[in-house]
Design an enzyme around this catalytic site. Structure first.
Site, mmCIF file in Angstrom:
data_model
loop_
_atom_site.group_PDB
_atom_site.id
_atom_site.type_symbol
_atom_site.label_atom_id
_atom_site.label_comp_id
_atom_site.label_asym_id
_atom_site.label_seq_id
_atom_site.Cartn_x
_atom_site.Cartn_y
_atom_site.Cartn_z
ATOM 1 N N GLU A 9 0.817 -1.220 0.000
ATOM 2 C CA GLU A 9 0.000 0.000 0.000
ATOM 3 C C GLU A 9 0.847 1.264 0.000
ATOM 4 O OE1 GLU A 9 -2.396 -0.222 3.605
ATOM 5 O OE2 GLU A 9 -0.789 -1.205 4.692
ATOM 6 N N ILE B 204 -14.973 -4.043 5.949
ATOM 7 C CA ILE B 204 -14.826 -3.416 7.275
ATOM 8 C C ILE B 204 -16.119 -3.385 8.065
ATOM 9 C CG2 ILE B 204 -12.810 -1.966 6.794
ATOM 10 C CD1 ILE B 204 -15.436 0.176 6.448
ATOM 11 N N HIS B 205 -17.203 -3.922 7.478
ATOM 12 C CA HIS B 205 -18.495 -3.865 8.188
ATOM 13 C C HIS B 205 -19.275 -5.154 7.894
ATOM 14 C CE1 HIS B 205 -22.549 -2.485 9.270
ATOM 15 N NE2 HIS B 205 -21.929 -1.582 10.017
ATOM 16 N N ASP C 77 -11.018 -21.839 -27.377
ATOM 17 C CA ASP C 77 -9.717 -22.498 -27.513
ATOM 18 C C ASP C 77 -9.038 -22.531 -26.135
ATOM 19 O OD1 ASP C 77 -8.933 -19.909 -27.217
ATOM 20 O OD2 ASP C 77 -7.703 -19.801 -29.026
#
Ligand code: COA
Ligand code: MG
Length: 290
Positions: free
Chosen positions: A129, A222-223, A270
């Site tokens: 991050e 987060i919830h 394919d």
């Protein structure tokens, strides 16, 4: 590898939320010691997480603990307090160098030896991050055999490079796409960014489906309200499963008849299409649908 369609965080010092999390049928429960916990509550979080690991039945949910970044000065105590309670895996945030993965892996190896646990039984997931983390993905992804997943943190990444977050997300798209690419190259799972607006159900669904199409294995949440829609978005639908099975069957028949490419419902099939169909079936199996 454990299915990781939704990875739910909660502050590690909040036992009420941990107790709620174990009732949700979520693939992964990640008890946080990092940014979800105030600086004066770190010790409380370590103790609460250790107690939860020792005393609660998490059912089929994976039991993860997120430590503070390596180099923060908090990570040694985080590991010392939580590892003896044997989590299933450790999540390392703000990961930037391969050596940081190896250092945590060594600490885990010491605990495994001390407590006589199966060597290599505790896995690692890393949150990439920062700009440095993204440019070092090549060394991070190959750093250690315990590593199972690369997680993308969009808010921190945008902050690190100085970008403003938008709904559309163009400012983080390069990094988000790099995560899935390196994960695929090294056989790791990729786990997508958090949708922080937890009241925005339509936006969450859209973003989760987009992540699934990009080949993320799951998404951070987060919830509690985000768990079911996200797990659904990362589970192939019945129609997709039926179509994938049909492709696999007809591919085999055509191979035996000496045809590498053939037409099915007006579309060319394919080898790469077969590979995509096999992936759908693997995801359906991981989600317990087949
Ligand atoms: N995990 C487990 N349970 C949760 C939860 C979570 N992440 N977030 C909310 N809940 C519970 C609440 O405790 C509440 O339960 P209760 O009715 O038994 O009291 C219920 O779900 C409804 O919560 P709600 O009132 O809608 O949210 P809130 O205002 O209490 O909390 C947040 C909002 C954002 C603070 C909370 O969702 C949260 O802590 N999320 C995780 C934050 C985190 O870990 N961040 C670091 C990683 S990115
Ligand atoms: Mg973060």
């Amino acid at each position: 590898m454990h299915a990781r369609r939704a990875l739910l965080y909660m502050p590690g010092d909040d036992m009420r939320k941990i107790l709620k999390a174990i009732t949700l049928g979520v693939d992964c429960i990640c008890m946080d010691m990092e940014d979800g916990v105030a600086i004066n509550r770190k010790a409380e979080a370590r103790a609460t997480i250790a107690q939860a690991l020792q005393s609660l039945d998490f059912g089929r949910s994976e039991r993860l603990a997120r430590i503070n970044p390596v180099g923060s000065g908090l990570e040694v105590a985080d590991l010392e307090d939580v590892l003896p309670a044997r989590p299933d895996g450790i999540v390392i945030p703000k990961l930037e160098y391969g050596e940081q993965v190896q250092w945590v892996s060594e600490q885990i190896a010491h605990a495994e030896e001390e407590y006589d646990w199966t060597p290599g039984g505790i896995c690692l997931l890393v949150v990439v991050e920062t700009a440095r983390g993204i440019i070092n993905l090549n060394q991070i992804a190959r750093a250690d055999p315990r590593l199972e997943a690369l997680i993308f943190g969009a808010e921190d990444f945008a902050g690190d490079i100085g970008a403003t977050r938008t709904q559309e997300g163009k400012e983080v798209f390069y990094a988000r796409s790099a995560i899935v690419t390196y994960a695929a190259a090294f056989g790791l799972q990729a786990i997508d960014m958090v949708h922080i607006d937890f009241q925005d159900h339509e936006g969450l669904r859209r973003e989760a489906l987009e992540g699934a199409r990009m080949a993320f294995a799951g998404k951070q949440v987060i919830h509690p309200n985000q768990v079911a829609p996200v797990q659904e978005a990362f589970t192939p639908g019945d129609d997709a499963i039926a179509y994938a099975l049909r492709i696999m069957r007809t591919f085999e028949e055509n191979q035996q008849a000496g045809k590498g490419a053939f037409a099915l419902d007006g579309k060319m099939i394919d080898a790469p299409i077969l590979k995509a169909a096999e992936r759908v079936i693997a995801l359906a199996q991981a989600a317990g649908k087949l």
